[in-house]
Design an enzyme around this catalytic site. Sequence first.
Site, mmCIF file in Angstrom:
data_model
loop_
_atom_site.group_PDB
_atom_site.id
_atom_site.type_symbol
_atom_site.label_atom_id
_atom_site.label_comp_id
_atom_site.label_asym_id
_atom_site.label_seq_id
_atom_site.Cartn_x
_atom_site.Cartn_y
_atom_site.Cartn_z
ATOM 1 N N GLY A 9 2.499 0.061 4.510
ATOM 2 C CA GLY A 9 2.159 -0.964 3.534
ATOM 3 C C GLY A 9 2.463 -2.339 4.098
ATOM 4 N N SER B 239 0.794 -1.236 0.000
ATOM 5 C CA SER B 239 0.000 0.000 0.000
ATOM 6 C C SER B 239 0.822 1.279 0.000
ATOM 7 C CB SER B 239 -0.967 -0.005 1.183
ATOM 8 O OG SER B 239 -2.032 -0.901 0.931
ATOM 9 N N LYS C 231 3.237 6.835 4.825
ATOM 10 C CA LYS C 231 2.321 5.799 4.347
ATOM 11 C C LYS C 231 2.878 4.432 4.712
ATOM 12 C CE LYS C 231 -1.310 4.181 2.397
ATOM 13 N NZ LYS C 231 -1.237 3.056 3.381
#
Length: 268
Positions: A213, A73, A211
Amino acid sequence: MTRLAHLAAVALLALIPLNASADDWQQRPDWADVFAEQKAVNGTLVIVDKREGRAGRFVVNPGRANERLSPASTFKVPHALFALDAGAVDDEFEVFPWDGTERDVPAWNQDQTLRSALRYSTVWVFQRLANQIGREREQAYLSEIGYGNARVGDDVGTFWLDGSLRVSAVEQVDFLERLYDMALPFAEADQRLVKDIMINEADRDWILRAKSGWDGQVGWWIGWVERPSGPVFFALNLDTPERLADLPKREAITRDVLRRLKALPAPE
């Protein structure tokens, strides 16, 4: 020459790793104890500090730092830029209606915007966007920005999750530096928007944009801290043999190191 023809001509460049060696970086074996404290045996952390008077490039486990892995992600950051440029989404306010399918993550089971989809890492939103963008254009964007191995693979709805697309921690930081500098081949407004929706935390004199993931095997945390004296970029990945139990280690390790560098404040 058309835009797509130009991109095809430079596609081979994406097969060459950016910053192909981390050997000239300053290794930080003293940070290995942070991994050990979290019982994270197999992982890497790349830091690029661009603050005035503190500039440096640091790495834990340089071999792993150049190993290309599925971005999972974390790819939602460049993917949001692709979607904006392609017109698959207009802005951060456009609503993606939930299809009513119950998924394992409760936050996914509702209408979404680009901002919420990035915050909650809502896979179905980005799969919908990928199908709108299409395989050819996804491939063109990846080649243009030289993202990892720039491979879409057979399934446009899963290529960032199934191992087709692969990127190293060094390459992740390179991409983030270009996003910070507004040096990517996208509209300035779109780059500003994506940077805005990446914000995790902020205080009077710092902003954390990041971010996470996870592909079920490897966990990521990438981003940067903005200070008045300059940014500090980071990309961490680690193996997750204990699966969900290992995921908090991503932020714990990175935050500890960023505090040691005085990029983030000590916890109150």
